[in-house]
Design a protein around this motif. Structure first.
Motif, PDB file in Angstrom:
ATOM      1  N   LEU A  75      23.053 -33.490 -29.733  1.00 11.89           N
ATOM      2  CA  LEU A  75      24.323 -33.863 -29.129  1.00 11.89           C
ATOM      3  C   LEU A  75      25.409 -32.841 -29.469  1.00 11.89           C
ATOM      4  O   LEU A  75      26.190 -32.450 -28.597  1.00 11.89           O
ATOM      5  CB  LEU A  75      24.742 -35.257 -29.590  1.00 11.89           C
ATOM      6  N   GLY A  76      25.427 -32.392 -30.705  1.00 12.21           N
ATOM      7  CA  GLY A  76      26.410 -31.387 -31.100  1.00 12.21           C
ATOM      8  C   GLY A  76      26.271 -30.111 -30.295  1.00 12.21           C
ATOM      9  O   GLY A  76      27.268 -29.555 -29.810  1.00 12.21           O
ATOM     10  N   SER A  77      25.046 -29.646 -30.107  1.00 15.03           N
ATOM     11  CA  SER A  77      24.859 -28.418 -29.330  1.00 15.03           C
ATOM     12  C   SER A  77      25.195 -28.649 -27.859  1.00 15.03           C
ATOM     13  O   SER A  77      25.778 -27.779 -27.214  1.00 15.03           O
ATOM     14  CB  SER A  77      23.432 -27.887 -29.495  1.00 15.03           C
ATOM     15  N   ALA A  78      24.861 -29.820 -27.336  1.00 17.62           N
ATOM     16  CA  ALA A  78      25.199 -30.128 -25.942  1.00 17.62           C
ATOM     17  C   ALA A  78      26.713 -30.170 -25.752  1.00 17.62           C
ATOM     18  O   ALA A  78      27.238 -29.673 -24.745  1.00 17.62           O
ATOM     19  CB  ALA A  78      24.572 -31.454 -25.522  1.00 17.62           C
ATOM     20  N   LEU A  79      27.420 -30.730 -26.714  1.00 15.57           N
ATOM     21  CA  LEU A  79      28.884 -30.774 -26.621  1.00 15.57           C
ATOM     22  C   LEU A  79      29.496 -29.380 -26.753  1.00 15.57           C
ATOM     23  O   LEU A  79      30.517 -29.088 -26.117  1.00 15.57           O
ATOM     24  CB  LEU A  79      29.457 -31.741 -27.656  1.00 15.57           C
ATOM     25  N   LEU A  80      28.874 -28.519 -27.544  1.00 17.79           N
ATOM     26  CA  LEU A  80      29.361 -27.141 -27.630  1.00 17.79           C
ATOM     27  C   LEU A  80      29.161 -26.405 -26.305  1.00 17.79           C
ATOM     28  O   LEU A  80      30.030 -25.641 -25.870  1.00 17.79           O
ATOM     29  CB  LEU A  80      28.664 -26.393 -28.767  1.00 17.79           C
ATOM     30  N   VAL A  81      28.036 -26.653 -25.641  1.00 20.42           N
ATOM     31  CA  VAL A  81      27.818 -26.057 -24.321  1.00 20.42           C
ATOM     32  C   VAL A  81      28.844 -26.608 -23.327  1.00 20.42           C
ATOM     33  O   VAL A  81      29.387 -25.866 -22.507  1.00 20.42           O
ATOM     34  CB  VAL A  81      26.370 -26.292 -23.829  1.00 20.42           C
ATOM     35  N   ALA A  82      29.142 -27.904 -23.406  1.00 20.82           N
ATOM     36  CA  ALA A  82      30.157 -28.496 -22.536  1.00 20.82           C
ATOM     37  C   ALA A  82      31.529 -27.879 -22.819  1.00 20.82           C
ATOM     38  O   ALA A  82      32.300 -27.599 -21.894  1.00 20.82           O
ATOM     39  CB  ALA A  82      30.205 -30.014 -22.727  1.00 20.82           C
ATOM     40  N   ALA A  83      31.844 -27.644 -24.097  1.00 18.38           N
ATOM     41  CA  ALA A  83      33.113 -27.011 -24.457  1.00 18.38           C
ATOM     42  C   ALA A  83      33.178 -25.586 -23.915  1.00 18.38           C
ATOM     43  O   ALA A  83      34.237 -25.128 -23.462  1.00 18.38           O
ATOM     44  CB  ALA A  83      33.292 -27.011 -25.978  1.00 18.38           C
ATOM     45  N   LEU A  84      32.046 -24.904 -23.934  1.00 13.86           N
ATOM     46  CA  LEU A  84      31.980 -23.558 -23.369  1.00 13.86           C
ATOM     47  C   LEU A  84      32.260 -23.600 -21.867  1.00 13.86           C
ATOM     48  O   LEU A  84      32.993 -22.763 -21.332  1.00 13.86           O
ATOM     49  CB  LEU A  84      30.594 -22.973 -23.647  1.00 13.86           C
ATOM     50  N   GLY A  85      31.696 -24.585 -21.184  1.00 12.62           N
ATOM     51  CA  GLY A  85      31.971 -24.767 -19.759  1.00 12.62           C
ATOM     52  C   GLY A  85      33.431 -25.081 -19.499  1.00 12.62           C
ATOM     53  O   GLY A  85      34.032 -24.595 -18.539  1.00 12.62           O
ATOM     54  N   ARG A  91      39.541 -20.191 -18.068  1.00 14.27           N
ATOM     55  CA  ARG A  91      39.646 -18.741 -17.834  1.00 14.27           C
ATOM     56  C   ARG A  91      38.239 -18.170 -17.795  1.00 14.27           C
ATOM     57  O   ARG A  91      37.343 -18.633 -18.499  1.00 14.27           O
ATOM     58  CB  ARG A  91      40.493 -18.046 -18.884  1.00 14.27           C
ATOM     59  N   ALA A  92      38.067 -17.198 -16.976  1.00 13.85           N
ATOM     60  CA  ALA A  92      36.739 -16.619 -16.762  1.00 13.85           C
ATOM     61  C   ALA A  92      36.202 -16.015 -18.056  1.00 13.85           C
ATOM     62  O   ALA A  92      36.878 -15.252 -18.736  1.00 13.85           O
ATOM     63  CB  ALA A  92      36.806 -15.561 -15.671  1.00 13.85           C
ATOM     64  N   LEU A  93      34.988 -16.409 -18.395  1.00 14.54           N
ATOM     65  CA  LEU A  93      34.295 -15.830 -19.533  1.00 14.54           C
ATOM     66  C   LEU A  93      33.214 -14.894 -19.004  1.00 14.54           C
ATOM     67  O   LEU A  93      32.627 -15.166 -17.953  1.00 14.54           O
ATOM     68  CB  LEU A  93      33.651 -16.925 -20.385  1.00 14.54           C
ATOM     69  N   PRO A  94      32.909 -13.835 -19.726  1.00 15.12           N
ATOM     70  CA  PRO A  94      31.818 -12.964 -19.279  1.00 15.12           C
ATOM     71  C   PRO A  94      30.501 -13.729 -19.233  1.00 15.12           C
ATOM     72  O   PRO A  94      30.173 -14.488 -20.154  1.00 15.12           O
ATOM     73  CB  PRO A  94      31.779 -11.869 -20.351  1.00 15.12           C
ATOM     74  N   ALA A  97      28.113 -13.156 -22.211  1.00 16.97           N
ATOM     75  CA  ALA A  97      28.549 -13.802 -23.454  1.00 16.97           C
ATOM     76  C   ALA A  97      28.257 -15.296 -23.406  1.00 16.97           C
ATOM     77  O   ALA A  97      27.783 -15.878 -24.385  1.00 16.97           O
ATOM     78  CB  ALA A  97      30.032 -13.559 -23.685  1.00 16.97           C
ATOM     79  N   ARG A  98      28.525 -15.913 -22.273  1.00 15.09           N
ATOM     80  CA  ARG A  98      28.266 -17.349 -22.142  1.00 15.09           C
ATOM     81  C   ARG A  98      26.776 -17.642 -22.220  1.00 15.09           C
ATOM     82  O   ARG A  98      26.347 -18.567 -22.914  1.00 15.09           O
ATOM     83  CB  ARG A  98      28.843 -17.855 -20.819  1.00 15.09           C
ATOM     84  N   LEU A  99      25.975 -16.844 -21.543  1.00 13.87           N
ATOM     85  CA  LEU A  99      24.525 -17.026 -21.583  1.00 13.87           C
ATOM     86  C   LEU A  99      23.984 -16.821 -22.993  1.00 13.87           C
ATOM     87  O   LEU A  99      23.140 -17.591 -23.466  1.00 13.87           O
ATOM     88  CB  LEU A  99      23.848 -16.075 -20.596  1.00 13.87           C
ATOM     89  N   ALA A 100      24.489 -15.814 -23.686  1.00 11.35           N
ATOM     90  CA  ALA A 100      24.058 -15.561 -25.062  1.00 11.35           C
ATOM     91  C   ALA A 100      24.411 -16.745 -25.960  1.00 11.35           C
ATOM     92  O   ALA A 100      23.600 -17.156 -26.805  1.00 11.35           O
ATOM     93  CB  ALA A 100      24.700 -14.279 -25.581  1.00 11.35           C
ATOM     94  N   ALA A 101      25.592 -17.304 -25.795  1.00  9.83           N
ATOM     95  CA  ALA A 101      26.002 -18.463 -26.596  1.00  9.83           C
ATOM     96  C   ALA A 101      25.106 -19.663 -26.312  1.00  9.83           C
ATOM     97  O   ALA A 101      24.678 -20.362 -27.235  1.00  9.83           O
ATOM     98  CB  ALA A 101      27.460 -18.810 -26.319  1.00  9.83           C
ATOM     99  N   GLU A 102      24.789 -19.898 -25.051  1.00 11.75           N
ATOM    100  CA  GLU A 102      23.938 -21.032 -24.697  1.00 11.75           C
ATOM    101  C   GLU A 102      22.523 -20.863 -25.249  1.00 11.75           C
ATOM    102  O   GLU A 102      21.935 -21.801 -25.789  1.00 11.75           O
ATOM    103  CB  GLU A 102      23.930 -21.224 -23.187  1.00 11.75           C
TER     104      GLU A 102
END
Length: 115
Positions: A75-85, A91-94, A97-102
Motif C-alpha cells: 500500500l505504501g508503494s502504491a500510494l507513492l506511485v499515486a503521489a508521483l502521478g 507539472r510535467a515530470l520527465p 525519471a517517473r518510470l525509474a521511480a516506479e
C-alpha cells in the motif's frame, strides 16, 4: 473489520464517486486540464487528477480490511506511485525519471516481500 468482498467493493466505489467531484473541482480551479492535441484521445479539455479519488478510496478499503506488514509495504508503494502521478498532474515530470521511480518502488517491494 470483516466485510464481504462485494460490500467492500461497493463501499470503495461509493467513496470514489463521492471524492471524484471534489478532485475535479480542484483540478479545474487550478487549471489542471489536458487540452486536445495530436497525442490525446479526447476532443475537449479534461481535468487531471482523477486517479487520486481512486487511490484514496482503495487505500481506505485496504487499510480497513487488511492490516499487516506485507500490506503496508504494498500500500505504501502504491500510494507513492499515486503521489508521483499527482505530481505529474501538477507539472510535467520527465518520463524516464517517473518510470525509474516506479520500477524502483516495485523493486523495493519485491526485495522486501520476495517474489
Amino acid at each position: 473489520m470483516n466485510l464481504p468482498a462485494w460490500l467492500l467493493a461497493c463501499l470503495v466505489l461509493a467513496m470514489t464517486v463521492a471524492i471524484t467531484p471534489l478532485v475535479r473541482r480542484y483540478a479545474i480551479a487550478r487549471g489542471l486540464v489536458d487540452r486536445p492535441g495530436p497525442r490525446r484521445s479526447h476532443l475537449g479539455a479534461v481535468p487531471r487528477g482523477g486517479g487520486l479519488a481512486i487511490a484514496g478510496a482503495f487505500a481506505a478499503g485496504v487499510i480497513a480490511t487488511a492490516p499487516g506488514t506485507e500490506v503496508a509495504w504494498m500500500l505504501g508503494s502504491a500510494l507513492l506511485v499515486a503521489a508521483l502521478g499527482w505530481a505529474e498532474d501538477h507539472r510535467a515530470l520527465p518520463v524516464r525519471a517517473r518510470l525509474a521511480a516506479e520500477f524502483g518502488l516495485a523493486g523495493v517491494v519485491v526485495m522486501v516481500l520476495g517474489p
